[in-house]
Motif scaffolding. Structure first.
Motif, PDB file in Angstrom:
ATOM      1  N   SER A  92      -1.674   0.395   3.118  1.00 36.09           N
ATOM      2  CA  SER A  92      -1.713  -0.324   2.307  1.00 36.09           C
ATOM      3  C   SER A  92      -0.375  -1.113   2.877  1.00 36.09           C
ATOM      4  CB  SER A  92      -1.608  -0.167   0.340  1.00 36.09           C
ATOM      5  OG  SER A  92      -0.689   0.196   0.618  1.00 36.09           O
TER       6      SER A  92
ATOM      7  N   LYS B 258       1.428  -2.787  -2.982  1.00 34.15           N
ATOM      8  CA  LYS B 258       0.272  -1.982  -2.401  1.00 34.15           C
ATOM      9  C   LYS B 258      -1.062  -2.226  -2.145  1.00 34.15           C
ATOM     10  CE  LYS B 258       3.035   2.452  -3.584  1.00 34.15           C
ATOM     11  NZ  LYS B 258       4.121   1.774  -3.467  1.00 34.15           N
ATOM     12  N   THR B 259      -1.319  -3.670  -1.621  1.00 36.42           N
ATOM     13  CA  THR B 259      -2.436  -3.700  -1.529  1.00 36.42           C
ATOM     14  C   THR B 259      -2.608  -4.286  -0.071  1.00 36.42           C
ATOM     15  OG1 THR B 259      -4.554  -5.516  -2.718  1.00 36.42           O
ATOM     16  CG2 THR B 259      -1.991  -5.724  -2.485  1.00 36.42           C
TER      17      THR B 259
ATOM     18  N   SER C 125      -6.027  -6.664  -0.032  1.00 33.55           N
ATOM     19  CA  SER C 125      -6.433  -7.723  -0.527  1.00 33.55           C
ATOM     20  C   SER C 125      -5.096  -7.833  -1.724  1.00 33.55           C
ATOM     21  CB  SER C 125      -7.968  -7.683  -0.887  1.00 33.55           C
ATOM     22  OG  SER C 125      -8.365  -6.575  -0.118  1.00 33.55           O
ATOM     23  N   PRO C 126      -4.352  -9.206  -1.982  1.00 36.30           N
ATOM     24  CA  PRO C 126      -3.143  -9.639  -2.845  1.00 36.30           C
ATOM     25  C   PRO C 126      -4.289 -11.082  -3.531  1.00 36.30           C
ATOM     26  CG  PRO C 126      -2.848  -9.858  -0.537  1.00 36.30           C
ATOM     27  CD  PRO C 126      -3.747  -8.936  -0.097  1.00 36.30           C
TER      28      PRO C 126
END
Length: 121
Positions: free
Chosen positions: A3, A25-26, A28-29
């Motif tokens: 991520s 921690k992504t 796909s924000p």
């Protein structure tokens, strides 16, 4: 870790004018952030850099999108949609896209740029 901690920087020509919040921690924000800024009559391009915040070293550039003055002129109602990221470093492979809305408001004397950074994947 699989991520990133992404955020965006919006530049007009080479001047950074906007920084979105970091989404932790992504891959796909979602930002959903809208900005409106004064636009110089002589501007050439608007660039959106997707960055990965790193507490221990320099932030990494994930990729960028460049929208030229001519591209905006071809879309008088503004540009809206998913745009593929391109690499900043020719040795790095880039995957991903960003969902943007960009439009120029006002007349020649007092133009503004409205930039909405929605999400990425």
């Amino acid at each position: 870790t699989g991520s990133s901690d992404p955020y965006c920087i919006v530049k007009i020509d080479d001047e950074a004018i906007i920084r979105t919040a970091t989404v932790w921690k992504t891959l796909s924000p979602f930002w959903g952030e809208e900005y409106e800024v004064h636009l110089q009559p002589s501007f050439h391009s608007v660039s959106i850099y997707v960055m990965d915040e790193d507490a221990l070293s320099r932030d990494d550039v994930i990729g960028k999108v460049c929208i030229t003055r001519d591209m905006l002129a071809e879309h008088p109602k503004g540009y809206s949609g998913w745009v593929s990221l391109s690499e900043v470093d020719p040795d790095e492979e880039v995957q991903g896209e960003i969902h943007l809305q960009v439009e120029v408001l006002g007349s020649q004397g007092g133009r503004r740029l409205r930039c909405t950074v929605l999400e990425a994947r």
